[in-house]
Design a protein around this motif. Structure first.
Motif, mmCIF file in Angstrom:
data_model
loop_
_atom_site.group_PDB
_atom_site.id
_atom_site.type_symbol
_atom_site.label_atom_id
_atom_site.label_comp_id
_atom_site.label_asym_id
_atom_site.label_seq_id
_atom_site.Cartn_x
_atom_site.Cartn_y
_atom_site.Cartn_z
ATOM 1 N N VAL A 173 -24.684 -44.653 -36.007
ATOM 2 C CA VAL A 173 -24.976 -46.045 -36.340
ATOM 3 C C VAL A 173 -26.434 -46.420 -36.047
ATOM 4 N N TYR A 174 -26.973 -45.871 -34.972
ATOM 5 C CA TYR A 174 -28.361 -46.226 -34.587
ATOM 6 C C TYR A 174 -29.254 -44.992 -34.700
ATOM 7 N N ARG A 175 -29.212 -44.366 -35.849
ATOM 8 C CA ARG A 175 -29.860 -43.066 -36.052
ATOM 9 C C ARG A 175 -31.373 -43.086 -35.773
ATOM 10 N N ASP A 176 -31.998 -44.236 -35.951
ATOM 11 C CA ASP A 176 -33.445 -44.299 -35.688
ATOM 12 C C ASP A 176 -33.775 -44.007 -34.220
ATOM 13 N N LEU A 177 -32.772 -44.125 -33.364
ATOM 14 C CA LEU A 177 -33.026 -43.884 -31.937
ATOM 15 C C LEU A 177 -32.802 -42.426 -31.525
ATOM 16 N N VAL A 178 -32.313 -41.613 -32.464
ATOM 17 C CA VAL A 178 -32.021 -40.209 -32.120
ATOM 18 C C VAL A 178 -33.215 -39.481 -31.482
ATOM 19 N N PRO A 179 -34.458 -39.694 -31.957
ATOM 20 C CA PRO A 179 -35.575 -38.975 -31.320
ATOM 21 C C PRO A 179 -35.753 -39.309 -29.834
ATOM 22 N N HIS A 180 -35.151 -40.414 -29.383
ATOM 23 C CA HIS A 180 -35.300 -40.780 -27.967
ATOM 24 C C HIS A 180 -34.162 -40.243 -27.097
ATOM 25 N N ILE A 181 -33.216 -39.583 -27.717
ATOM 26 C CA ILE A 181 -32.063 -39.115 -26.943
ATOM 27 C C ILE A 181 -32.423 -37.761 -26.309
ATOM 28 N N SER A 182 -32.053 -37.585 -25.054
ATOM 29 C CA SER A 182 -32.461 -36.343 -24.377
ATOM 30 C C SER A 182 -31.665 -35.154 -24.942
ATOM 31 N N PRO A 183 -32.326 -34.006 -25.079
ATOM 32 C CA PRO A 183 -31.674 -32.866 -25.741
ATOM 33 C C PRO A 183 -30.763 -32.081 -24.794
#
Ligand code: SF4
Length: 427
Positions: free
Chosen positions: A207-217
């Motif tokens: 739903v909030y895919r634009d935030l994926v780059p901020h999610i820790s791997p």
């Protein structure tokens, strides 16, 4: 027919499977009305292997047209109406989070029970099957059920051993502290933790895919634990036990499905013990484990942030930018926080979300109430003595056995591959 009836069928199946006469029992229960047959199918682990939540069609009242807009409750738009206006689940949208199962009981939604197909494996004991149990387990089965007694009870069911996932939450605490240190170097930087909660992760991914780059791997402690056990015991199978339906879905996600072979909930485990006549409180203590306070408080909201902040302070005491954690619990709260992030209305730099109110101790399949669960988790965390994994020699020794010699190895993708997850890739 109700979810209560579904649980009764499950208990009967477990009892007779341990006695070795499952096919006869299935024939006895089957009544050909379609509803019982579907309950039998899902209670015995059948149905689409990639799905977790099912609508039992034809159940009394379940397919009646209704003005109740239950579909609005599904964040992923998976509760819809068919051509006749009946409420159904759209499989391509459903990610198995399980949010709807207890909320919309009147629609006869059930989560598949995965235990019955394991029973033969547990009884044969040819392949070691490990139970890995979520940090929220403490106190769920009564105050007398210590971790040592729980381990003894699981061994009576046929498990080879039990591992507390808190040990791997300790390991991920170290990794997340180092990820924060790597990614947050400016007052405007922020990081979303990927840990623990599959509902939170699904919300960000879908739903909030634009935030994926901020999610820790990072993988969740459940996945790290499953992989860790299989690394140390090649050929073993792993069963996760927790308070959550969504973990059943997480375990099936294509990039991490190697880690865990089946998932049980606390309520299912309680039903299993009752079906085979095991009372864990009556058993002799088996051995205990040595997780830190950090890993143990993951079970309640705020625990992840507290553990990681303490560990970062321990690793980098002079660091200028400290963790400023924001937490959300419950789907609505998580939505609000993620929307605020998108619209630039946050002043935290470390965001923790949990899909259930209060965190895992408020999960849909807990046995004791939230306040009691939280108190028990806090007490168990204090009992550990050590707050961070950095000072825990058992965690450090475990890491060495898993190929991580020092903290820098966590940021080396070849050495820490089992703990890394790529959220940018679409499954
Ligand atoms: S399991 Fe989750 S995604 Fe699937 S229908 Fe229920 S609420 Fe929606």
């Amino acid at each position: 027919m109700s979810n209560n009836r579904y649980d009764q069928i499950f208990k009967k199946l477990v009892k007779t499977a341990y006695q070795g006469n499952l096919p006869e029992e299935i024939e006895k229960i089957r009544d050909g009305d379609g509803v019982t047959d579907q309950y039998l199918l899902y209670a015995s682990g059948g149905g689409d292997p990639n799905r977790v939540v099912f609508k039992v069609r034809g159940a009394q009242g379940a397919c009646a047209k209704s003005d109740d807009m239950g579909e609005a409750a599904c964040l992923f738009g998976a509760i819809v109406r068919d051509m006749e206006g009946n409420v159904v689940i759209a499989p391509k949208n459903c990610n198995g989070c399980g949010e709807c199962v207890d909320v919309y009981k009147h629609y006869s939604l059930v989560d598949k029970k995965e235990f019955v197909p394991l029973i033969k494996l547990l009884q044969d004991r040819k392949v070691p099957v490990f139970a890995i149990i979520a940090p929220a387990f403490i106190g769920q089965f009564g105050p007398a059920v210590t971790p040592g007694k729980m381990r003894a009870a699981l061994k009576q069911l046929g498990f080879y051993g039990m591992v507390e996932v808190a040990l791997f939450a300790d390991i991920l605490t170290l990794k997340e502290a180092l990820e924060f240190d790597r990614h947050v170097n400016d007052e405007d930087d922020f990081m979303l933790t990927s840990m623990c909660c599959p509902i939170w992760v699904s919300m960000v991914k879908k739903v909030y895919r634009d935030l994926v780059p901020h999610i820790s791997p990072s993988v969740s402690p459940m996945v790290a634990c499953g992989r860790g056990v299989k690394h140390l015991h090649p050929g073993a199978r792993v069963v996760f036990i927790g308070p959550c339906i969504a973990k059943k879905a997480e375990a099936k996600e294509p990039d991490i499905r190697d880690a865990v072979d089946a998932v049980l909930t606390f309520r299912e485990l309680e039903q299993i013990f009752a079906a085979v006549g095991i009372n864990p409180a009556d058993l002799e203590e088996d051995e205990s484990e040595h997780s830190s306070g950090a890993g143990r408080i993951y079970a309640r909201t705020g625990g992840v942030s507290q553990a990681i902040a303490a560990t970062l302070n321990r690793l980098r005491p002079d660091r200028k930018i400290k963790i400023r954690a924001l937490q959300a619990d419950g789907v609505q709260d998580c939505r609000r926080m993620l929307q605020d992030v998108l619209e630039g209305r946050i002043n935290g730099n470390f965001l923790e979300g949990m899909g259930c109110n209060g965190g895992c101790v408020g999960g849909p399949k807990v046995i004791i109430d939230l306040a009691k669960g939280r108190r028990t988790v806090e007490a168990y965390s204090r009992e550990a003595g050590l707050m961070t994994p950095v000072d825990n020699r058992y965690v450090m020794e475990l890491l060495r056995r898993l190929g991580i010699q020092n903290t820098a190895d966590f940021l080396d993708s070849s050495k820490a591959a089992m703990f890394i997850r790529d959220f940018e890739r679409r499954n």
